[in-house]
Write a protein that holds these residues in place. Structure first.
Motif, PDB file in Angstrom:
ATOM      1  N   LEU A  91     -59.361 -16.370   0.971  1.00  0.00           N
ATOM      2  CA  LEU A  91     -58.687 -16.105  -0.296  1.00  0.00           C
ATOM      3  C   LEU A  91     -59.268 -16.925  -1.443  1.00  0.00           C
ATOM      4  CD1 LEU A  91     -54.956 -15.900   0.884  1.00  0.00           C
ATOM      5  CD2 LEU A  91     -56.615 -14.046   0.578  1.00  0.00           C
ATOM      6  N   THR A  92     -60.239 -17.765  -1.138  1.00  0.00           N
ATOM      7  CA  THR A  92     -60.899 -18.590  -2.152  1.00  0.00           C
ATOM      8  C   THR A  92     -62.255 -17.990  -2.506  1.00  0.00           C
ATOM      9  OG1 THR A  92     -59.851 -20.739  -1.822  1.00  0.00           O
ATOM     10  CG2 THR A  92     -62.172 -20.774  -2.372  1.00  0.00           C
ATOM     11  N   THR A  93     -62.607 -18.019  -3.771  1.00  0.00           N
ATOM     12  CA  THR A  93     -63.921 -17.566  -4.232  1.00  0.00           C
ATOM     13  C   THR A  93     -64.878 -18.758  -4.247  1.00  0.00           C
ATOM     14  OG1 THR A  93     -62.937 -15.856  -5.621  1.00  0.00           O
ATOM     15  CG2 THR A  93     -65.206 -16.498  -6.117  1.00  0.00           C
ATOM     16  N   THR A 144     -74.557 -10.786   0.727  1.00  0.00           N
ATOM     17  CA  THR A 144     -73.738 -11.399   1.763  1.00  0.00           C
ATOM     18  C   THR A 144     -72.577 -10.475   2.107  1.00  0.00           C
ATOM     19  OG1 THR A 144     -72.201 -13.214   2.240  1.00  0.00           O
ATOM     20  CG2 THR A 144     -72.568 -12.665  -0.074  1.00  0.00           C
ATOM     21  N   PRO A 145     -72.208 -10.405   3.381  1.00  0.00           N
ATOM     22  CA  PRO A 145     -71.060  -9.570   3.758  1.00  0.00           C
ATOM     23  C   PRO A 145     -69.724 -10.182   3.364  1.00  0.00           C
ATOM     24  CG  PRO A 145     -71.903 -10.750   5.661  1.00  0.00           C
ATOM     25  CD  PRO A 145     -72.865 -11.019   4.537  1.00  0.00           C
ATOM     26  N   LEU A 146     -69.738 -11.413   2.878  1.00  0.00           N
ATOM     27  CA  LEU A 146     -68.487 -12.063   2.499  1.00  0.00           C
ATOM     28  C   LEU A 146     -68.140 -11.713   1.054  1.00  0.00           C
ATOM     29  CD1 LEU A 146     -69.229 -15.571   4.048  1.00  0.00           C
ATOM     30  CD2 LEU A 146     -67.675 -13.840   4.956  1.00  0.00           C
ATOM     31  N   GLU A 168     -69.661 -21.323   5.134  1.00  0.00           N
ATOM     32  CA  GLU A 168     -68.579 -21.806   5.994  1.00  0.00           C
ATOM     33  C   GLU A 168     -67.264 -21.901   5.232  1.00  0.00           C
ATOM     34  OE1 GLU A 168     -69.107 -25.214   8.381  1.00  0.00           O
ATOM     35  OE2 GLU A 168     -70.745 -24.342   9.547  1.00  0.00           O
ATOM     36  N   ILE A 169     -67.323 -22.390   3.991  1.00  0.00           N
ATOM     37  CA  ILE A 169     -66.098 -22.501   3.198  1.00  0.00           C
ATOM     38  C   ILE A 169     -65.539 -21.115   2.892  1.00  0.00           C
ATOM     39  CG2 ILE A 169     -65.111 -23.307   1.034  1.00  0.00           C
ATOM     40  CD1 ILE A 169     -65.868 -25.521   3.005  1.00  0.00           C
ATOM     41  N   PHE A 189     -73.754 -16.144  -4.919  1.00  0.00           N
ATOM     42  CA  PHE A 189     -74.859 -17.076  -5.129  1.00  0.00           C
ATOM     43  C   PHE A 189     -75.471 -16.814  -6.492  1.00  0.00           C
ATOM     44  CE2 PHE A 189     -74.821 -17.016  -0.417  1.00  0.00           C
ATOM     45  CZ  PHE A 189     -74.689 -18.381  -0.199  1.00  0.00           C
ATOM     46  N   THR A 190     -75.805 -17.890  -7.183  1.00  0.00           N
ATOM     47  CA  THR A 190     -76.405 -17.754  -8.503  1.00  0.00           C
ATOM     48  C   THR A 190     -77.419 -18.872  -8.716  1.00  0.00           C
ATOM     49  OG1 THR A 190     -75.925 -17.492 -10.861  1.00  0.00           O
ATOM     50  CG2 THR A 190     -74.669 -19.161  -9.669  1.00  0.00           C
TER      51      THR A 190
END
Length: 327
Positions: free
Chosen positions: A116-118, A133-135, A109-110, A140-141
Motif C-alpha cells: 500500500l506504500t508507493t 517492474t511488475p510491482l 523489497e520495501i 524508478f527515476t
C-alpha cells in the motif's frame, strides 16, 4: 540508543604480525587495531539459531555481484531494511524515496513488503532501473541530487540512503545532500542514512597497506574515507529532531561464520574495484597488489578483523515543533 557494538569479550589475544616497513604512500596507523570487545555479540553466534531470524543470510559465492552481497549482508546484520519508526505508516499509505537505489534491490523489497506504500528509487547512474517492474507501487527515476531533485517539497514519509559515503565529499553532504533530502521529506516523516567507512578494525599487515591506499586515493579526490562520525551532526544542522545513531559491527573472515565469509567477499570485491586507482599509492605492480589481497583473505582470521556500519535517522519537525529562528 547508543553504541550496540560493546557486549562481546575478546577470547583470543590478537597477534601483531605487522613488522614490515611500509611504502611511503601506504603507511597505515597501527592504532587502528582495536579489540573484538567492540563487537555487539559473539560473531560465532551470528548464525546460531538462524532459522528463528526474520532475515536469515543465504549462501553466496565469490562471483556474486557486490550490490547483491551488500544488501543481504547488511539486512542480516541489522535484521531489517530500516530502523526508523515508520512501519505502521508504510502498512497503510506511505511514500518512500530510496536515494542512490542502484539495482533497486532495497526498493523492491520495501515495495513488496508494503504493497500500500508507493516506493520511488532514484539514482543518477545510467544503469538506473527502468519502470518495467511488475510491482504497481514501485517507480524508478533518474536524477542528480547535486542539481536538485525533480521532486516537490514535503513529498515522502520516509527517505532512505545508503552506501553513498565515498561518492560525495563532506561539504556536499552537509550543504547540499542532507538539506535536499530533508526538503523532500514530509513534516513528521523520517530520513535515515546507513553508511560504512573505508576503514577496518584489527588490521593485519595487508589490511593496513590496502586500507591506507584506498583512503589516500579517496582523499586525493577530496572525499573523506571516514564519514560516519559526521552524519548525525549533518542531520542536526538541517534541524531534524529525535535523532538516533546506532552502530553494528561486521566480522570479516571465517572467524565470523557465514556473515564473516560474506563480508570477506564484499571487502575483496572492494579492493579489486579500487585496484587500478590505488596501485600508484602502494608502489607495487598488479601482481603485488593481488598478493596483498590474497594475504588479506587469510590474515583476517588471525587478527579477527571487523568493520563497522552506522545508521542515523531523525524526524523532520512538524510546523509547531520547528526550532525558533533567532531575530
Amino acid at each position: 540508543m547508543g553504541n550496540r557494538c560493546s557486549n562481546i569479550k575478546n577470547k583470543n589475544k590478537l597477534k601483531n604480525k605487522s613488522s614490515k616497513e611500509k611504502p611511503l604512500h601506504a603507511k597505515a596507523n597501527s592504532s587502528r587495531r582495536g579489540s573484538v570487545s567492540s563487537l555487539k555479540r559473539d560473531p560465532k553466534n551470528f548464525t546460531d539459531g538462524e532459522e528463528s531470524l526474520s532475515y536469515p543470510l543465504q549462501d553466496f559465492d565469490w562471483k556474486t555481484d557486490q550490490v547483491t552481497l551488500r544488501h543481504f549482508l547488511y539486512r542480516f546484520i541489522w535484521q531489517g531494511n530500516f530502523l526508523s519508526p515508520v512501519e505502521e505508516k508504510l502498512k497503510v499509505d506511505g511514500k518512500v524515496l530510496d536515494i542512490g537505489c542502484g539495482s533497486g534491490v532495497w526498493a523492491r523489497e520495501i515495495a513488496t513488503e508494503f504493497p500500500l506504500t508507493t516506493v520511488t528509487g532514484l539514482d543518477f547512474a545510467d544503469s538506473v532501473q527502468t519502470n518495467d517492474t511488475p510491482l504497481p507501487n514501485l517507480i524508478f527515476t533518474k536524477g542528480n541530487i547535486l542539481e536538485n531533485l525533480p521532486i516537490e517539497n514535503d513529498t515522502f514519509d520516509f527517505v532512505h540512503a545508503r552506501f553513498l559515503g565515498t561518492t560525495f565529499n563532506k561539504k556536499e553532504w552537509r550543504e547540499i545532500i542532507i538539506p535536499e533530502l530533508v526538503r523532500v521529506t514530509k513534516p513528521g516523516g523520517y530520513l535515515e542514512i546507513m553508511e560504512i567507512d573505508a576503514d577496518l578494525s584489527n588490521q593485519g599487515t595487508a589490511a593496513q597497506y590496502l586500507v591506507a591506499a584506498v583512503q589516500a586515493y579517496l582523499r586525493n579526490k577530496g572525499i573523506s574515507p571516514i564519514l560516519t562520525p559526521h552524519i548525525k551532526s549533518f542531520l542536526q544542522s538541517s534541524h531534524l529532531i529525535n535523532l538516533k545513531k546506532i552502530e553494528e559491527c561486521i566480522p570479516i573472515g571465517n572467524w565470523g561464520d557465514k556473515a564473516g565469509e560474506v563480508a570477506l567477499m564484499d571487502w575483496q570485491q572492494t579492493f579489486e574495484k579500487y585496484q587500478d586507482q590505488v596501485i600508484p599509492f602502494l608502489e607495487v605492480d598488479a601482481q603485488g597488489y593481488k598478493d596483498l589481497v590474497t594475504e588479506f583473505k587469510t590474515e583476517v582470521d588471525v587478527f579477527q578483523t571487523y568493520a563497522k556500519s552506522v545508521r542515523v535517522y531523525g524526524m523532520k519537525p512538524l510546523p509547531f515543533l520547528q526550532p525558533e529562528k533567532e531575530h
